[in-house]
Write an enzyme that holds these catalytic residues in place. Structure first.
Site, mmCIF file in Angstrom:
data_model
loop_
_atom_site.group_PDB
_atom_site.id
_atom_site.type_symbol
_atom_site.label_atom_id
_atom_site.label_comp_id
_atom_site.label_asym_id
_atom_site.label_seq_id
_atom_site.Cartn_x
_atom_site.Cartn_y
_atom_site.Cartn_z
ATOM 1 N N LYS A 1 -5.977 -0.321 -12.551
ATOM 2 C CA LYS A 1 -6.753 -1.119 -11.609
ATOM 3 C C LYS A 1 -6.839 -2.573 -12.034
ATOM 4 O O LYS A 1 -6.770 -3.482 -11.227
ATOM 5 C CB LYS A 1 -8.158 -0.512 -11.506
ATOM 6 C CG LYS A 1 -9.069 -1.203 -10.520
ATOM 7 C CD LYS A 1 -8.716 -0.828 -9.118
ATOM 8 C CE LYS A 1 -9.522 -1.553 -8.075
ATOM 9 N NZ LYS A 1 -8.814 -1.554 -6.790
ATOM 10 N N GLU B 1 2.880 1.672 -3.421
ATOM 11 C CA GLU B 1 2.150 1.955 -4.670
ATOM 12 C C GLU B 1 1.514 3.337 -4.687
ATOM 13 O O GLU B 1 1.348 3.915 -5.745
ATOM 14 C CB GLU B 1 1.142 0.858 -5.020
ATOM 15 C CG GLU B 1 -0.067 0.756 -4.144
ATOM 16 C CD GLU B 1 -0.995 -0.376 -4.585
ATOM 17 O OE1 GLU B 1 -1.044 -0.733 -5.758
ATOM 18 O OE2 GLU B 1 -1.691 -0.913 -3.701
ATOM 19 N N LYS C 1 0.846 -1.210 0.000
ATOM 20 C CA LYS C 1 0.000 0.000 0.000
ATOM 21 C C LYS C 1 0.872 1.247 0.000
ATOM 22 O O LYS C 1 0.615 2.184 -0.739
ATOM 23 C CB LYS C 1 -0.931 0.048 1.219
ATOM 24 C CG LYS C 1 -2.143 -0.854 1.216
ATOM 25 C CD LYS C 1 -3.189 -0.533 0.187
ATOM 26 C CE LYS C 1 -2.895 -1.156 -1.131
ATOM 27 N NZ LYS C 1 -3.319 -2.481 -1.410
HETATM 28 O O1 M6R Z 1 -8.237 -7.562 -9.738
HETATM 29 P P1 M6R Z 1 -7.214 -8.411 -9.031
HETATM 30 O O2 M6R Z 1 -7.534 -8.612 -7.602
HETATM 31 O O3 M6R Z 1 -6.942 -9.699 -9.731
HETATM 32 O O4 M6R Z 1 -5.892 -7.533 -9.114
HETATM 33 C C1 M6R Z 1 -4.681 -8.017 -8.635
HETATM 34 C C2 M6R Z 1 -3.653 -6.910 -8.520
HETATM 35 O O5 M6R Z 1 -3.431 -6.307 -9.753
HETATM 36 C C3 M6R Z 1 -4.075 -5.832 -7.515
HETATM 37 O O6 M6R Z 1 -4.353 -6.379 -6.266
HETATM 38 C C4 M6R Z 1 -2.965 -4.775 -7.368
HETATM 39 O O7 M6R Z 1 -1.841 -5.335 -6.770
HETATM 40 C C5 M6R Z 1 -3.438 -3.559 -6.595
HETATM 41 N N1 M6R Z 1 -2.857 -2.378 -7.159
HETATM 42 C C6 M6R Z 1 -3.063 -3.580 -5.176
HETATM 43 O O8 M6R Z 1 -3.465 -2.455 -4.471
#
Ligand code: M6R
Length: 615
Positions: free
Chosen positions: A610, A495, A492
């Protein structure tokens, strides 16, 4: 990644497209562009940067028209600049396309097209696709939809596309393979988008295209859907959306991320509601019950996921192994799919994904499915690709998560996975009834406990954030089930604030990261009183001895860590295996405040998107 929007109807397209792009900006914000047909000709505007830049560029320019397409980009091929922005246009200027995905064989097609006299302005795979469509159209003397179809049969890769024609103001052709595409329907109006958020205030009727399908949208006619490969007609299934406009607006919060952090009591409650019934001593999860025998007899559970969802998987590993005594492996989906994993029919593969569209996770479950494993999806988005590819599953009810940094989706995933572990543990006979009932009651209290964490700690966390906002590095330490929480806290922070942060199992610190500790290093330690407490106290002492600054998450009655720490954050104690649902919350708030103080764009951090629909 990338977001696409389209409109065909009787209203002005521009405001619908711009608003839609803003809703989809979470999918990518390297550039934005649109093309609108005014009945005579198509006008295009595109700009590097956010949708607001595009709006400025289009201000005072003619943009009337009732047919249009628009795109917000997360760059894959070619740097983010005006030229590489979508829409892309065929060499003659006739056809315009927006595209989310990657055309893998674009290089060879480009070379062949060059030989046939086509020229290219951009470095994108998308411009190759629109020229291929034009080439087939010119050669074959066929309607546009047939040319699109023939072109798609020549490409490999992923796409959600919308194509319009300068010579026809009444037509849009859309198609999908691997990237999401949904068409909203409202008596003579067609809305096209990567998800339903751009059109939810206009209509609740939506057709989600399946992979390998395309649709022809013609003014004043019904949608017609058919398969790309065989041209077979498909009867479109019209979904009734339950999404509300309030759910996708900021509702008075400065940022979506903050709103989503504060929504967690509700989103956890919603994810447990109707499933967790402590008074009846029951957990009702239809997907788990349908595959009960598979779960009870599983040799192994493999959890595949990426990013924050992978951290939720790691939390689940501790809980499943403890409660159900089934061996669990947690895999980065991207590694799993490329290393010839050993999978057999007695394995249950759980895919965890907020978006349900993450390309690596999707590919991982396709691979596991082909080897005979049972696939169970834990997704937040109904109708998403991972949900549809799974044999069974359960949804998290976190509601739409717009902030790119995942918060409420994580706790909803942990809540649902915990529920599954308790149910399976009990049904396998590993969790005694008395324990089972204790867990049901305690889990039921979690939404209230989260509420308390949120209301008690904000000022304290803001003061800590002010002190460390200029830090260059940070270390997060946790043990046991709180080790993945340390990973998530570090993710967190890095990023959204761009501070380098690492999460470690506390005991691993002395095997390397301890070398980083000096008087400038903030070290966040999850140090609640639980089985590992004494060990964590020792780890805190090791940090203190090197003059590191300790920010500790502690139980309210703690004295030992409180004495060592520079800052403490009190979090109510619960059963250790449930504690991640509480200890995660202050780490989210801390990152949020630090990022805001540093002036970072918390909802749309640089370089991220996202939903990662490319490998
Ligand atoms: O949509 P998803 O849960 O599959 O996405 C996975 C990751 O891309 C996502 O959790 C990413 O790491 C976020 N930016 C974390 O905050």
């Amino acid at each position: 990644m990338c977001g696409i929007v389209g409109y065909l109807g009787s209203k002005e397209a521009y405001p619908i497209l711009i608003k839609g792009l803003k809703r989809l900006e979470y999918r990518g914000y390297d550039s934005a562009g649109l093309a609108i047909h005014n009945g005579e000709t198509i006008r295009q505007y595109k700009r590097k940067g956010k949708v607001s830049k595009l709006e400025s560029a289009a201000e005072n320019q003619p943009k009337e028209g009732t047919l249009g397409i628009a795109h917000t980009r997360w760059a894959t091929h070619g740097e983010p600049n005006d030229v590489n922005s979508h829409p892309h246009t065929s060499t003659s200027g006739r056809f315009h396309i927006i595209h989310n995905g990657i055309i893998e064989n674009f290089d060879s097609i480009k070379e062949a097209l060059k030989k046939r006299g086509y020229s290219f302005q951009s470095d994108t795979d998308t411009e190759v696709l629109i020229n291929l469509i034009e080439d087939i159209f010119e050669e074959g003397d066929m309607p546009l939809e047939k040319a699109v179809q023939a072109a798609l049969n020549q490409v490999s890769g992923a796409y959600a596309i919308a194509v319009i024609d300068n010579e026809n103001p009444d037509l849009m052709v859309v198609a999908k393979m691997g990237s999401p595409l949904v068409v909203g329907l409202d008596n003579g109006h067609f809305y096209v988008a990567s998800d339903a958020t751009p059109f939810v205030e206009y209509t609740k009727k939506a057709v989600y295209l399946e992979d390998g399908e395309m649709a022809v949208l013609r003014r004043n006619e019904n949608i017609s859907v058919f398969t790309v490969e065989t041209d077979s007609p498909v009867e479109p299934y019209v979904h009734q959306l339950t999404l509300d406009i309030e759910q996708i607006e900021k509702g008075g919060y400065e940022h979506f991320m903050l709103k989503e952090i504060y929504e967690q009591p509700r989103s956890i409650y919603d994810s447990l509601r109707g499933r967790l019934l402590p008074e009846e001593e029951k957990i009702i999860m239809r997907g788990v019950s349908e595959y009960k025998e598979k779960f009870l007899n599983a040799d192994r559970i493999i959890i595949v996921a990426c990013g924050t969802s992978w951290h939720a998987g790691l939390v689940a590993e501790y809980i499943f192994e403890e409660m159900a005594r089934i061996p669990v492996e947690v895999e980065y989906a991207s590694e799993f799919r490329y290393r010839n994993p050993i999978i057999n029919e007695n394995d249950v593969v759980i895919a965890v994904s907020q978006s349900g569209e993450t390309a690596d996770t999707l590919a991982a479950i396709k691979l596991a499915k082909s080897k005979g494993a049972t696939i169970f999806g834990v997704c937040n988005i109904v109708g998403s690709s991972i949900a549809r590819e799974s044999h069974a599953g359960t949804f998290t009810h976190a509601g739409p998560e717009i902030g790119v940094a995942s918060t409420k989706a994580f706790t909803a995933q942990v809540a649902v996975l915990t529920l599954m572990a308790i149910k399976i543990g009990y049904e396998r006979g590993n969790l005694p009834k008395s324990e089972y009932i204790k867990y049901l009651h305690e889990l039921n209290r979690v939404p209230d406990m989260v509420e308390k964490v949120l209301t008690c700690n904000n000022d304290n966390l803001y003061a800590i954030a002010e002190k460390y906002a200029e830090a260059e590095n940070a270390l997060y330490l946790g043990r046991g089930v709180n080790f993945p929480v340390a990973l998530e806290g570090a993710l967190k922070l890095k990023e959204i604030s761009y501070i380098h942060a690492e999460g470690y199992p506390a005991a691993e610190m002395k095997h390397g990261p301890i070398a980083l500790i000096d008087e400038n290093m903030p070290v966040v330690i999850i140090a609640q009183k639980n089985a590992n407490y004494e060990k964590v106290v020792s780890n805190a002492q090791e940090v203190k001895a090197r003059k590191g600054k300790i920010i500790a998450i502690i139980s309210p009655d703690d004295t030992e860590v409180r004495r060592l720490a520079d800052h403490t954050i009190e979090v109510e104690e619960t059963y250790e295996l449930l504690s991640p649902l509480l200890t995660t919350i202050p780490l989210q708030i801390l990152s949020y405040h630090i990022a805001v103080i540093r002036g970072c764009n918390v909802d749309q951090p640089r370089n991220l998107a996202k939903s990662v629909t490319v490998e």
